[in-house]
Design an enzyme around this catalytic site. Structure first.
Site, PDB file in Angstrom:
ATOM      1  N   SER A  81       0.896  -1.173   0.115  1.00 27.05           N
ATOM      2  CA  SER A  81       0.099  -0.187   0.011  1.00 27.05           C
ATOM      3  C   SER A  81       0.779   1.306   0.080  1.00 27.05           C
ATOM      4  O   SER A  81       0.468   2.352  -0.404  1.00 27.05           O
ATOM      5  CB  SER A  81      -1.034   0.006   1.366  1.00 27.05           C
ATOM      6  OG  SER A  81      -0.032  -0.308   2.177  1.00 27.05           O
ATOM      7  N   ASP A 105      -3.161   6.505  12.187  1.00 28.66           N
ATOM      8  CA  ASP A 105      -2.250   5.407  11.051  1.00 28.66           C
ATOM      9  C   ASP A 105      -0.886   6.403  10.965  1.00 28.66           C
ATOM     10  O   ASP A 105      -1.030   7.354  10.176  1.00 28.66           O
ATOM     11  CB  ASP A 105      -3.137   5.462   9.859  1.00 28.66           C
ATOM     12  CG  ASP A 105      -2.297   4.824   8.564  1.00 28.66           C
ATOM     13  OD1 ASP A 105      -1.117   4.575   8.874  1.00 28.66           O
ATOM     14  OD2 ASP A 105      -2.999   4.478   7.655  1.00 28.66           O
ATOM     15  N   HIS A 140       0.904   5.345   6.843  1.00 27.98           N
ATOM     16  CA  HIS A 140       0.587   6.008   5.490  1.00 27.98           C
ATOM     17  C   HIS A 140       0.755   7.349   5.398  1.00 27.98           C
ATOM     18  O   HIS A 140       0.686   8.046   6.507  1.00 27.98           O
ATOM     19  CB  HIS A 140      -0.843   5.408   4.821  1.00 27.98           C
ATOM     20  CG  HIS A 140      -0.932   3.958   4.637  1.00 27.98           C
ATOM     21  ND1 HIS A 140      -1.511   3.198   5.841  1.00 27.98           N
ATOM     22  CD2 HIS A 140      -0.497   3.105   3.920  1.00 27.98           C
ATOM     23  CE1 HIS A 140      -1.334   1.871   5.202  1.00 27.98           C
ATOM     24  NE2 HIS A 140      -0.998   1.919   4.250  1.00 27.98           N
TER      25      HIS A 140
END
Ligand SMILES: *[C@@H]1O[C@H](CO)[C@@H](O)[C@H](O)[C@H]1NC(C)=O
Ligand SMILES: *[C@@H]1O[C@H](CO)[C@@H](O)[C@H](O)[C@H]1NC(C)=O
Ligand SMILES: *[C@@H]1O[C@H](CO)[C@@H](O)[C@H](O)[C@H]1NC(C)=O
Ligand SMILES: *[C@@H]1O[C@H](CO)[C@@H](O)[C@H](O)[C@H]1NC(C)=O
Ligand SMILES: *[C@@H]1O[C@H](CO)[C@@H](O)[C@H](O)[C@H]1NC(C)=O
Ligand SMILES: *[C@@H]1O[C@H](CO)[C@@H](O)[C@H](O)[C@H]1NC(C)=O
Length: 428
Positions: A160, A404, A407
């Site tokens: 990702s 998070d 990311h």
């Protein structure tokens, strides 16, 4: 870094002994040394090249095997300064030229990365530009990039984090393509952005280990007991064939914190033959598979291959000397310590990458983004993203618990990764 000449000392010394016998051998020895020097200086300039940017004519490069024939590195339009390490530098405030695009004008950013839309109160994280110490980066020229991709296929392969870099690349380019002649479609592991008038595609292929694993499903892949199958890169690799530019990454999924399970046979075997390796050895196996795949499937005269190093996370504020049990949540400034590196596992994996690449002759350009990104604890998506599911009252009361810190918001840090990719592609 191991030097090629030290590792080839035995052939040299046997040549030396023979050299006393005949002038022919003296010549052979000389030719051998020249050849090896050229061969390896080329490898190192490929892997770790350091540059300045001039608008000189394309770089000439000695092609392997041919010995003397000069060829241009595919896609290059100028040359960089070999003495400048573009990955060593600092972030500078550049309100005038940043961000390179607006979040709201790029419809391709997945909702897990649209921080402003999800209420991030601060905006400064978008306004920093990477400034190498020894030179300046060329500005990202979207026209040049798109024209280069005409009739071509560019592919990002990995996890990702690589998807983030992929989306950043699409955002950097899409403005030049009129509405109605561009599209993005996902089918399983493969996402394809098409620029119709250019007959170009920019693609992302989800393969978090590059090799086949039990976490390969593009949607349902959160498996705690991860297993990777040895020698299985073609399972995914057959979908990458024919790409003109490939950008690989793989890292985070190997970091299980425990011994890593490697499957020797097939996932269909009833009695699975599994060995456990250290994280480093498992990762090394993955890297070597990638190199073998590239050697077999990519033509160095026509294509370019990149490998992006580990994307750093900011999960524990203690790493940067803040003992408040925090993480990237509510961080709006970057880490100022130029020597900051973060967790140790990154160091040992970086060593593995360095070893594997320095022993290899496969031309892969290394995008060493780990250090420069490690300063940017302010640039993660934190809590400002679409959540996978509803949050509990306990979580909501404690945002640190669900931030998070892996990311990155777009626009942001990953645009810089693409500026570095741009620099290495066109000004190697
Ligand atoms: C590289 O660029 C910097 C600034 O852009 C300049 O000061 C330096 O002299 C250049 N080095 C070479 C070798 O061209
Ligand atoms: C960008 O690249 C295009 C195509 O090579 C070129 O015509 C143009 O002058 C470049 N723009 C800048 C600002 O360098
Ligand atoms: C479009 O690009 C592909 C390669 O990605 C090439 O095979 C094909 O011939 C191109 N088609 C046209 C019409 O240029
Ligand atoms: C999706 O991919 C599968 C297998 O790669 C293929 O059979 C299928 O036709 C594709 N679906 C679409 C809508 O393109
Ligand atoms: C965020 O950090 C600031 C200091 O930078 C602090 O004053 C504030 O209380 C923090 N907010 C939350 C919700 O933790
Ligand atoms: C990548 O950059 C970091 C920081 O500059 C350095 O410590 C590391 O050795 C580099 N890795 C490789 C494989 O060159």
């Amino acid at each position: 870094m191991k030097t090629p000449l030290s590792s080839s000392s035995s052939p040299s010394s046997s040549l030396l002994r023979k050299a006393r016998l005949s002038p022919y051998y003296l010549f052979t020895l000389f030719a051998f040394i020249v050849f090896v020097t050229i061969l390896y200086s080329e490898d190192f300039s490929c892997l770790f090249s350091q540059l300045n940017y001039t608008s000189n004519l394309p770089i000439t490069k000695t092609s392997r095997g041919a010995g003397k024939k000069k060829v241009k590195l595919p896609f290059s339009v100028g040359r960089g300064n070999e003495r400048c390490d573009v990955f060593s530098g600092k972030w500078v405030w550049d309100e005038e030229n940043r961000p390179l695009y607006e979040e709201s004008e790029c419809p391709y950013i997945q909702p897990q990365l649209t921080c402003q839309e999800h209420g991030r109160p601060d905006k400064d994280y978008r306004l920093w530009r990477w400034q190498p110490h020894g030179c300046s980066l060329p500005s990202f020229n979207a026209t040049l990039m798109l024209e280069t991709l005409r009739g071509k296929r560019m592919m990002f392969v990995g996890d990702s984090l690589n998807r983030g870099q992929y989306v950043s690349m699409v955002c950097l380019l899409h403005r030049l393509i009129p509405e109605g002649s561009k599209s993005m479609k996902t089918n399983g592991s493969l996402t394809i952005f098409t620029a119709k008038e250019y007959n170009a595609t920019i693609e992302f292929y989800w393969a978090p280990f590059l090799l086949e694993s039990n976490s390969d499903d593009a949607v349902v892949h959160r498996i705690s007991d991860r297993i990777v199958r040895r020698g299985s890169i073609n399972k995914h690799g057959r979908h990458w064939k024919g790409a003109d530019i490939i950008v690989f990454n793989t890292y985070l999924w190997w970091m299980t914190g425990i011994k890593f399970k490697i499957l020797q046979g097939s996932f269909d075997d009833e009695d699975k033959d599994i060995v456990e390796l250290s994280t480093e050895d498992a990762y090394r196996m993955g890297m070597k598979s990638m190199l073998r795949w590239v050697k077999k499937n990519m033509d160095p005269k026509k294509t370019r291959v990149f490998f992006t190093s580990m994307s750093p996370s900011h999960q524990k504020s203690i790493d940067w000397g803040d003992d408040s049990n925090g993480n990237c949540y509510n961080q709006t400034t970057m880490i100022e310590d130029p020597t900051y590196w973060g967790s140790d596992s990154r160091k040992s994996i970086m060593q593995v990458i360095g070893e594997v690449f320095s022993k290899s002759k496969v031309p892969i350009t290394f995008l060493n983004i780990t250090q420069l990104s490690s300063y940017r604890k302010d640039a993660h998506t934190s809590i400002y993203k679409k959540q996978w599911g509803p949050l509990t009252p306990e979580q909501l009361a404690n945002p640190v618990s669900y931030a998070d810190c892996v990311h990155w918001c777009l626009p942001g840090v990953q645009d810089t990764w693409n500026e570095l990719l741009f620099a290495k592609l066109f000004y190697p």
